[in-house]
Scaffold this motif. Structure first.
Motif, PDB file in Angstrom:
ATOM      1  N   GLN A 128      19.449  27.432  69.253  1.00  0.00           N
ATOM      2  CA  GLN A 128      18.569  28.376  69.942  1.00  0.00           C
ATOM      3  C   GLN A 128      17.316  27.696  70.510  1.00  0.00           C
ATOM      4  O   GLN A 128      16.582  28.302  71.274  1.00  0.00           O
ATOM      5  N   TYR A 129      17.088  26.429  70.158  1.00  0.00           N
ATOM      6  CA  TYR A 129      15.931  25.694  70.664  1.00  0.00           C
ATOM      7  C   TYR A 129      16.334  24.875  71.892  1.00  0.00           C
ATOM      8  O   TYR A 129      17.421  24.326  71.949  1.00  0.00           O
ATOM      9  N   PRO A 130      15.412  24.758  72.858  1.00  0.00           N
ATOM     10  CA  PRO A 130      15.712  23.957  74.059  1.00  0.00           C
ATOM     11  C   PRO A 130      15.695  22.468  73.736  1.00  0.00           C
ATOM     12  O   PRO A 130      14.988  22.025  72.840  1.00  0.00           O
ATOM     13  N   THR A 131      16.491  21.689  74.465  1.00  0.00           N
ATOM     14  CA  THR A 131      16.525  20.246  74.262  1.00  0.00           C
ATOM     15  C   THR A 131      15.468  19.556  75.123  1.00  0.00           C
ATOM     16  O   THR A 131      14.930  20.140  76.057  1.00  0.00           O
ATOM     17  N   VAL A 132      15.194  18.317  74.800  1.00  0.00           N
ATOM     18  CA  VAL A 132      14.149  17.534  75.454  1.00  0.00           C
ATOM     19  C   VAL A 132      14.703  16.808  76.671  1.00  0.00           C
ATOM     20  O   VAL A 132      15.807  16.276  76.643  1.00  0.00           O
ATOM     21  N   LYS A 133      13.889  16.778  77.724  1.00  0.00           N
ATOM     22  CA  LYS A 133      14.240  16.031  78.931  1.00  0.00           C
ATOM     23  C   LYS A 133      12.986  15.287  79.396  1.00  0.00           C
ATOM     24  O   LYS A 133      11.909  15.877  79.482  1.00  0.00           O
ATOM     25  N   PHE A 134      13.126  14.006  79.672  1.00  0.00           N
ATOM     26  CA  PHE A 134      12.028  13.259  80.278  1.00  0.00           C
ATOM     27  C   PHE A 134      12.323  13.111  81.758  1.00  0.00           C
ATOM     28  O   PHE A 134      13.463  12.857  82.146  1.00  0.00           O
ATOM     29  N   LEU A 135      11.306  13.275  82.572  1.00  0.00           N
ATOM     30  CA  LEU A 135      11.491  13.145  84.013  1.00  0.00           C
ATOM     31  C   LEU A 135      11.832  11.710  84.379  1.00  0.00           C
ATOM     32  O   LEU A 135      11.321  10.761  83.790  1.00  0.00           O
ATOM     33  N   GLN A 136      12.681  11.573  85.348  1.00  0.00           N
ATOM     34  CA  GLN A 136      13.074  10.265  85.844  1.00  0.00           C
ATOM     35  C   GLN A 136      12.182   9.879  87.025  1.00  0.00           C
ATOM     36  O   GLN A 136      11.759  10.736  87.789  1.00  0.00           O
ATOM     37  N   GLU A 160       8.107  22.921  88.036  1.00  0.00           N
ATOM     38  CA  GLU A 160       7.644  24.288  88.276  1.00  0.00           C
ATOM     39  C   GLU A 160       7.395  24.956  86.933  1.00  0.00           C
ATOM     40  O   GLU A 160       8.189  24.818  86.015  1.00  0.00           O
ATOM     41  N   GLY A 161       6.310  25.690  86.823  1.00  0.00           N
ATOM     42  CA  GLY A 161       6.055  26.453  85.605  1.00  0.00           C
ATOM     43  C   GLY A 161       4.718  26.114  84.989  1.00  0.00           C
ATOM     44  O   GLY A 161       3.895  25.408  85.564  1.00  0.00           O
ATOM     45  N   LYS A 162       4.506  26.625  83.791  1.00  0.00           N
ATOM     46  CA  LYS A 162       3.224  26.449  83.085  1.00  0.00           C
ATOM     47  C   LYS A 162       3.164  25.060  82.439  1.00  0.00           C
ATOM     48  O   LYS A 162       3.952  24.725  81.569  1.00  0.00           O
ATOM     49  N   TRP A 163       2.207  24.264  82.893  1.00  0.00           N
ATOM     50  CA  TRP A 163       1.994  22.912  82.381  1.00  0.00           C
ATOM     51  C   TRP A 163       1.258  22.993  81.046  1.00  0.00           C
ATOM     52  O   TRP A 163       0.257  23.689  80.918  1.00  0.00           O
ATOM     53  N   THR A 164       1.761  22.262  80.051  1.00  0.00           N
ATOM     54  CA  THR A 164       1.116  22.249  78.735  1.00  0.00           C
ATOM     55  C   THR A 164       1.016  20.818  78.240  1.00  0.00           C
ATOM     56  O   THR A 164       1.949  20.038  78.376  1.00  0.00           O
ATOM     57  N   LYS A 165      -0.129  20.478  77.665  1.00  0.00           N
ATOM     58  CA  LYS A 165      -0.295  19.201  76.969  1.00  0.00           C
ATOM     59  C   LYS A 165      -0.174  19.534  75.483  1.00  0.00           C
ATOM     60  O   LYS A 165      -1.056  20.155  74.913  1.00  0.00           O
ATOM     61  N   PHE A 166       0.945  19.151  74.868  1.00  0.00           N
ATOM     62  CA  PHE A 166       1.238  19.530  73.491  1.00  0.00           C
ATOM     63  C   PHE A 166       0.482  18.685  72.476  1.00  0.00           C
ATOM     64  O   PHE A 166       0.082  19.171  71.427  1.00  0.00           O
ATOM     65  N   ASN A 167       0.328  17.390  72.765  1.00  0.00           N
ATOM     66  CA  ASN A 167      -0.481  16.521  71.911  1.00  0.00           C
ATOM     67  C   ASN A 167      -0.983  15.360  72.760  1.00  0.00           C
ATOM     68  O   ASN A 167      -0.584  15.214  73.909  1.00  0.00           O
ATOM     69  N   ASN A 168      -1.890  14.576  72.198  1.00  0.00           N
ATOM     70  CA  ASN A 168      -2.423  13.452  72.966  1.00  0.00           C
ATOM     71  C   ASN A 168      -2.410  12.170  72.137  1.00  0.00           C
ATOM     72  O   ASN A 168      -1.997  12.183  70.978  1.00  0.00           O
ATOM     73  N   ILE A 169      -2.880  11.077  72.701  1.00  0.00           N
ATOM     74  CA  ILE A 169      -2.813   9.771  72.046  1.00  0.00           C
ATOM     75  C   ILE A 169      -3.782   9.644  70.875  1.00  0.00           C
ATOM     76  O   ILE A 169      -3.685   8.704  70.098  1.00  0.00           O
ATOM     77  N   GLY A 214       4.058  18.520  79.750  1.00  0.00           N
ATOM     78  CA  GLY A 214       5.019  18.891  80.772  1.00  0.00           C
ATOM     79  C   GLY A 214       5.196  20.391  80.842  1.00  0.00           C
ATOM     80  O   GLY A 214       4.313  21.157  80.463  1.00  0.00           O
ATOM     81  N   VAL A 215       6.366  20.802  81.308  1.00  0.00           N
ATOM     82  CA  VAL A 215       6.697  22.218  81.429  1.00  0.00           C
ATOM     83  C   VAL A 215       7.873  22.490  80.506  1.00  0.00           C
ATOM     84  O   VAL A 215       8.936  21.873  80.647  1.00  0.00           O
ATOM     85  N   GLY A 216       7.663  23.398  79.550  1.00  0.00           N
ATOM     86  CA  GLY A 216       8.713  23.669  78.571  1.00  0.00           C
ATOM     87  C   GLY A 216       8.999  22.410  77.769  1.00  0.00           C
ATOM     88  O   GLY A 216       8.098  21.829  77.172  1.00  0.00           O
ATOM     89  N   THR A 217      10.255  21.967  77.790  1.00  0.00           N
ATOM     90  CA  THR A 217      10.608  20.716  77.107  1.00  0.00           C
ATOM     91  C   THR A 217      11.017  19.642  78.112  1.00  0.00           C
ATOM     92  O   THR A 217      11.756  18.725  77.787  1.00  0.00           O
ATOM     93  N   SER A 218      10.513  19.758  79.336  1.00  0.00           N
ATOM     94  CA  SER A 218      10.643  18.690  80.335  1.00  0.00           C
ATOM     95  C   SER A 218       9.329  17.921  80.316  1.00  0.00           C
ATOM     96  O   SER A 218       8.292  18.444  80.716  1.00  0.00           O
ATOM     97  N   TYR A 219       9.371  16.694  79.788  1.00  0.00           N
ATOM     98  CA  TYR A 219       8.161  15.923  79.536  1.00  0.00           C
ATOM     99  C   TYR A 219       7.972  14.814  80.570  1.00  0.00           C
ATOM    100  O   TYR A 219       8.914  14.300  81.130  1.00  0.00           O
TER     101      TYR A 219
END
Length: 132
Positions: A10-18, A37-46, A88-93
């Motif tokens: 039920q959880y979305p999988t991770v994708k990194f942009l190419q 496209e969509g809501k940009w979120t910064k989930f954590n930082n360095i 990123g947007v959702g789980t597209s990082y």
């Protein structure tokens, strides 16, 4: 992604942009990625800071996956490094950073042991972490 699909479908999988194009401007190189496209979120930082805000159920799943991704990376590397600066947007990082025990090993965004320690002091294991 395979573990996530197997244990928590039920959880979305991770994708990194190419990188879609490399561009040189005045002796500086830039990589261009596809537009998200969509809501940009910064989930954590360095620095180990973790984004926390009241979200709906879908957004909470995005947060859980991003936090588990960083946690799992640390475990999978035998506690040597992880991926932070998840955004990123959702789980597209895009634009992640590797943070290791040895500061600057992976470049100027590698905040070393302090970044790792800070992340895990603020990290709360989600159902995704526990399943992986």
């Amino acid at each position: 992604n395979n573990l996530l699909r197997a244990h928590l479908p039920q959880y979305p999988t991770v994708k990194f942009l190419q990188c879609v194009r490399l561009l040189e401007l005045k002796s500086e190189w830039y990589s261009l990625e596809e537009h998200l496209e969509g809501k940009w979120t910064k989930f954590n930082n360095i620095f180990g800071d973790v984004e926390r805000q009241p979200w709906g159920e879908e957004e909470t799943r995005f947060f859980d996956v991003s936090a588990a991704f960083s946690h799992f990376g640390f475990l999978h590397s035998d506690h040597q490094h992880t991926v932070l600066d998840i955004q990123g947007v959702g789980t597209s990082y895009t634009d992640p950073a590797i943070v290791s025990r040895q500061q600057l090993k992976y470049g100027y965004t590698d905040t070393g042991y302090n970044g790792l320690q800070s992340f895990f002091q603020k990290h709360v294991c989600s159902p995704v972490c526990k399943a992986l």
